[in-house]
Design a protein around this motif. Structure first.
Motif, PDB file in Angstrom:
ATOM      1  N   ALA A  16      -0.711  51.037 -14.554  1.00  0.00           N
ATOM      2  CA  ALA A  16      -1.581  50.344 -15.240  1.00  0.00           C
ATOM      3  C   ALA A  16      -1.286  50.636 -16.654  1.00  0.00           C
ATOM      4  O   ALA A  16      -1.382  49.906 -17.601  1.00  0.00           O
ATOM      5  CB  ALA A  16      -3.014  50.828 -14.918  1.00  0.00           C
ATOM      6  N   VAL A  17      -0.877  52.100 -17.118  1.00  0.00           N
ATOM      7  CA  VAL A  17      -0.451  52.254 -18.261  1.00  0.00           C
ATOM      8  C   VAL A  17       0.608  51.475 -18.791  1.00  0.00           C
ATOM      9  O   VAL A  17       0.800  50.956 -19.840  1.00  0.00           O
ATOM     10  CB  VAL A  17      -0.240  53.859 -18.495  1.00  0.00           C
ATOM     11  CG1 VAL A  17       0.367  54.126 -19.781  1.00  0.00           C
ATOM     12  CG2 VAL A  17      -1.427  54.718 -18.188  1.00  0.00           C
ATOM     13  N   ALA A  18       1.598  51.401 -17.817  1.00  0.00           N
ATOM     14  CA  ALA A  18       2.791  50.638 -17.973  1.00  0.00           C
ATOM     15  C   ALA A  18       2.614  49.105 -18.396  1.00  0.00           C
ATOM     16  O   ALA A  18       3.230  48.495 -19.209  1.00  0.00           O
ATOM     17  CB  ALA A  18       3.907  50.957 -16.899  1.00  0.00           C
ATOM     18  N   HIS A  19       1.580  48.773 -17.613  1.00  0.00           N
ATOM     19  CA  HIS A  19       1.266  47.000 -17.695  1.00  0.00           C
ATOM     20  C   HIS A  19       0.626  47.114 -19.249  1.00  0.00           C
ATOM     21  O   HIS A  19       0.944  46.122 -19.804  1.00  0.00           O
ATOM     22  CB  HIS A  19       0.233  46.708 -16.850  1.00  0.00           C
ATOM     23  CG  HIS A  19       1.014  46.431 -15.328  1.00  0.00           C
ATOM     24  ND1 HIS A  19       1.534  44.916 -15.243  1.00  0.00           N
ATOM     25  CD2 HIS A  19       1.113  47.065 -14.175  1.00  0.00           C
ATOM     26  CE1 HIS A  19       2.215  45.315 -14.173  1.00  0.00           C
ATOM     27  NE2 HIS A  19       1.762  45.950 -13.547  1.00  0.00           N
ATOM     28  N   ALA A  20      -0.124  48.137 -19.607  1.00  0.00           N
ATOM     29  CA  ALA A  20      -0.777  48.099 -20.914  1.00  0.00           C
ATOM     30  C   ALA A  20       0.252  48.005 -22.060  1.00  0.00           C
ATOM     31  O   ALA A  20       0.265  47.522 -23.045  1.00  0.00           O
ATOM     32  CB  ALA A  20      -1.865  49.011 -21.119  1.00  0.00           C
ATOM     33  N   GLU A  21       1.149  48.914 -21.720  1.00  0.00           N
ATOM     34  CA  GLU A  21       2.226  49.191 -22.700  1.00  0.00           C
ATOM     35  C   GLU A  21       3.113  47.601 -22.898  1.00  0.00           C
ATOM     36  O   GLU A  21       3.423  47.381 -24.065  1.00  0.00           O
ATOM     37  CB  GLU A  21       3.280  50.342 -22.576  1.00  0.00           C
ATOM     38  CG  GLU A  21       2.324  51.658 -22.784  1.00  0.00           C
ATOM     39  CD  GLU A  21       3.411  52.868 -22.227  1.00  0.00           C
ATOM     40  OE1 GLU A  21       4.179  52.683 -21.435  1.00  0.00           O
ATOM     41  OE2 GLU A  21       2.970  54.047 -22.464  1.00  0.00           O
ATOM     42  N   ARG A  22       3.273  47.197 -21.787  1.00  0.00           N
ATOM     43  CA  ARG A  22       4.310  45.798 -21.922  1.00  0.00           C
ATOM     44  C   ARG A  22       3.480  44.769 -22.498  1.00  0.00           C
ATOM     45  O   ARG A  22       4.127  43.985 -23.130  1.00  0.00           O
ATOM     46  CB  ARG A  22       4.457  45.571 -20.353  1.00  0.00           C
ATOM     47  CG  ARG A  22       5.962  46.277 -19.761  1.00  0.00           C
ATOM     48  CD  ARG A  22       6.390  45.649 -18.712  1.00  0.00           C
ATOM     49  NE  ARG A  22       5.562  45.293 -17.487  1.00  0.00           N
ATOM     50  CZ  ARG A  22       5.191  46.598 -16.584  1.00  0.00           C
ATOM     51  NH1 ARG A  22       5.870  47.716 -16.756  1.00  0.00           N
ATOM     52  NH2 ARG A  22       4.416  46.359 -15.740  1.00  0.00           N
ATOM     53  N   ALA A  23       2.127  44.903 -22.348  1.00  0.00           N
ATOM     54  CA  ALA A  23       1.258  43.751 -22.882  1.00  0.00           C
ATOM     55  C   ALA A  23       0.907  44.069 -24.505  1.00  0.00           C
ATOM     56  O   ALA A  23       0.228  43.507 -24.998  1.00  0.00           O
ATOM     57  CB  ALA A  23       0.002  43.623 -22.173  1.00  0.00           C
ATOM     58  N   ASP A  24       1.419  45.135 -24.824  1.00  0.00           N
ATOM     59  CA  ASP A  24       1.126  45.802 -26.069  1.00  0.00           C
ATOM     60  C   ASP A  24      -0.501  45.830 -26.287  1.00  0.00           C
ATOM     61  O   ASP A  24      -0.887  45.526 -27.479  1.00  0.00           O
ATOM     62  CB  ASP A  24       1.871  44.983 -27.063  1.00  0.00           C
ATOM     63  CG  ASP A  24       1.783  45.797 -28.554  1.00  0.00           C
ATOM     64  OD1 ASP A  24       1.493  46.981 -28.457  1.00  0.00           O
ATOM     65  OD2 ASP A  24       1.937  45.203 -29.512  1.00  0.00           O
ATOM     66  N   ALA A  25      -1.330  46.305 -25.390  1.00  0.00           N
ATOM     67  CA  ALA A  25      -2.587  46.214 -25.309  1.00  0.00           C
ATOM     68  C   ALA A  25      -3.001  47.462 -26.260  1.00  0.00           C
ATOM     69  O   ALA A  25      -2.452  48.571 -26.092  1.00  0.00           O
ATOM     70  CB  ALA A  25      -3.254  46.235 -24.014  1.00  0.00           C
ATOM     71  N   ASP A  26      -4.127  47.333 -26.705  1.00  0.00           N
ATOM     72  CA  ASP A  26      -4.628  48.702 -27.481  1.00  0.00           C
ATOM     73  C   ASP A  26      -5.180  49.713 -26.312  1.00  0.00           C
ATOM     74  O   ASP A  26      -5.486  50.860 -26.488  1.00  0.00           O
ATOM     75  CB  ASP A  26      -5.967  48.443 -28.088  1.00  0.00           C
ATOM     76  CG  ASP A  26      -5.478  47.372 -29.620  1.00  0.00           C
ATOM     77  OD1 ASP A  26      -4.496  47.626 -30.014  1.00  0.00           O
ATOM     78  OD2 ASP A  26      -6.290  46.599 -29.926  1.00  0.00           O
ATOM     79  N   GLY A  27      -5.487  49.237 -24.996  1.00  0.00           N
ATOM     80  CA  GLY A  27      -6.142  50.303 -24.156  1.00  0.00           C
ATOM     81  C   GLY A  27      -5.655  49.776 -22.593  1.00  0.00           C
ATOM     82  O   GLY A  27      -5.433  48.728 -22.510  1.00  0.00           O
ATOM     83  N   VAL A  28      -5.994  50.716 -22.163  1.00  0.00           N
ATOM     84  CA  VAL A  28      -5.783  50.359 -20.277  1.00  0.00           C
ATOM     85  C   VAL A  28      -6.950  49.839 -19.801  1.00  0.00           C
ATOM     86  O   VAL A  28      -8.086  50.278 -20.114  1.00  0.00           O
ATOM     87  CB  VAL A  28      -5.342  51.731 -19.684  1.00  0.00           C
ATOM     88  CG1 VAL A  28      -5.018  51.339 -18.006  1.00  0.00           C
ATOM     89  CG2 VAL A  28      -3.951  52.202 -20.160  1.00  0.00           C
ATOM     90  N   THR A  29      -6.830  48.466 -19.230  1.00  0.00           N
ATOM     91  CA  THR A  29      -8.108  47.989 -18.845  1.00  0.00           C
ATOM     92  C   THR A  29      -8.052  47.867 -17.238  1.00  0.00           C
ATOM     93  O   THR A  29      -7.209  48.108 -16.478  1.00  0.00           O
ATOM     94  CB  THR A  29      -8.029  46.624 -19.292  1.00  0.00           C
ATOM     95  OG1 THR A  29      -7.248  45.930 -18.855  1.00  0.00           O
ATOM     96  CG2 THR A  29      -8.044  46.707 -20.880  1.00  0.00           C
ATOM     97  N   GLU A  30      -9.416  47.358 -16.907  1.00  0.00           N
ATOM     98  CA  GLU A  30      -9.277  47.006 -15.403  1.00  0.00           C
ATOM     99  C   GLU A  30      -8.344  45.990 -14.730  1.00  0.00           C
ATOM    100  O   GLU A  30      -7.827  46.248 -13.636  1.00  0.00           O
ATOM    101  CB  GLU A  30     -10.565  46.360 -15.107  1.00  0.00           C
ATOM    102  CG  GLU A  30     -11.838  47.155 -15.119  1.00  0.00           C
ATOM    103  CD  GLU A  30     -13.156  46.366 -15.223  1.00  0.00           C
ATOM    104  OE1 GLU A  30     -14.073  46.428 -14.297  1.00  0.00           O
ATOM    105  OE2 GLU A  30     -13.362  45.653 -16.270  1.00  0.00           O
ATOM    106  N   GLU A  31      -7.817  44.967 -15.529  1.00  0.00           N
ATOM    107  CA  GLU A  31      -7.041  44.152 -15.273  1.00  0.00           C
ATOM    108  C   GLU A  31      -5.612  44.820 -14.941  1.00  0.00           C
ATOM    109  O   GLU A  31      -5.016  44.527 -14.072  1.00  0.00           O
ATOM    110  CB  GLU A  31      -6.865  43.134 -16.228  1.00  0.00           C
ATOM    111  CG  GLU A  31      -5.731  42.053 -16.204  1.00  0.00           C
ATOM    112  CD  GLU A  31      -5.600  41.289 -17.435  1.00  0.00           C
ATOM    113  OE1 GLU A  31      -4.550  40.819 -17.723  1.00  0.00           O
ATOM    114  OE2 GLU A  31      -6.551  40.852 -17.887  1.00  0.00           O
ATOM    115  N   HIS A  32      -5.540  45.781 -15.995  1.00  0.00           N
ATOM    116  CA  HIS A  32      -4.182  46.587 -15.656  1.00  0.00           C
ATOM    117  C   HIS A  32      -4.013  47.241 -14.449  1.00  0.00           C
ATOM    118  O   HIS A  32      -3.099  47.714 -13.617  1.00  0.00           O
ATOM    119  CB  HIS A  32      -3.704  47.663 -17.000  1.00  0.00           C
ATOM    120  CG  HIS A  32      -3.595  46.744 -18.346  1.00  0.00           C
ATOM    121  ND1 HIS A  32      -4.541  46.939 -19.339  1.00  0.00           N
ATOM    122  CD2 HIS A  32      -2.848  45.720 -18.600  1.00  0.00           C
ATOM    123  CE1 HIS A  32      -4.189  46.194 -20.393  1.00  0.00           C
ATOM    124  NE2 HIS A  32      -2.989  45.521 -20.024  1.00  0.00           N
TER     125      HIS A  32
END
Length: 188
Positions: A16-32
């Protein structure tokens, strides 16, 4: 709590952290968290998602999540409630995007963040992690596995639970597809 996580549950959190990083998201979400669960090749959640036919519909899941982001994260219940008030969310999104560009409600602006700082988990994602403990205890397990994370996602009202339900993975269907708790499994 993390010490009670199985190998697959830890992999899910890291994914989930990796997905958030790839998306350049500000935080790790339920979606991740959901996307990371869909990445698992084995384990109880992968078996349940396969049994319910969700694993073969990843593109559809991702498209549904993207559409929800486009609507500013509104759930189906939110859009239905607004429709009852005579507010057409589709029309509003179209007008906003006509003025501000495609995906304007998706929150594409990023805060300036030092490169070394980890992305925090959003409050809803933390709630899922906490709920996974309650799910595990309720099922008689002494560990927190990927199946508990999946059930916690399906149990928490919101976009992710809506998307899962739209793909046939309601909480009840998942609970039925998953093996019952044995209490004996240990984290690896």
């Amino acid at each position: 709590m993390f010490e009670r996580f199985t190998k697959n549950a830890r992999s899910t959190v890291k994914g989930a952290v990796a997905h958030a990083e790839r998306a350049d998201a500000d935080g790790v979400t339920e979606e991740h968290l959901l996307l990371a669960l869909l990445d698992l090749d084995a384990g109880p959640s992968a078996a349940a998602l396969t049994a319910l036919g969700v694993d073969g519909r990843r593109a559809s899941v991702e498209a549904a999540l993207a559409e929800a982001r486009r609507r500013g994260g509104l759930t189906r219940a939110d859009t239905d409630a607004l429709a009852d008030l005579g507010i057409d969310v589709t029309e509003i999104v179209a007008k906003v995007e006509a003025t501000h560009g495609a995906g304007a409600l998706a929150g594409g602006r990023k805060a300036v963040r030092p490169r070394s700082r980890r992305r925090p988990f959003t409050r809803p994602a933390k709630d899922v992690l906490e709920r996974s403990l309650r799910v595990a205890l309720g099922r008689g397990d002494r560990h927190i596995g990927d199946e508990h994370l999946l059930l916690a996602l399906a149990a928490r009202p919101g976009v992710v639970a809506d998307v899962l339900a739209d793909h046939g993975a309601t909480y009840a269907a998942l609970a039925e597809a998953l093996p019952t708790g044995s209490g004996a499994a240990r984290p690896s």
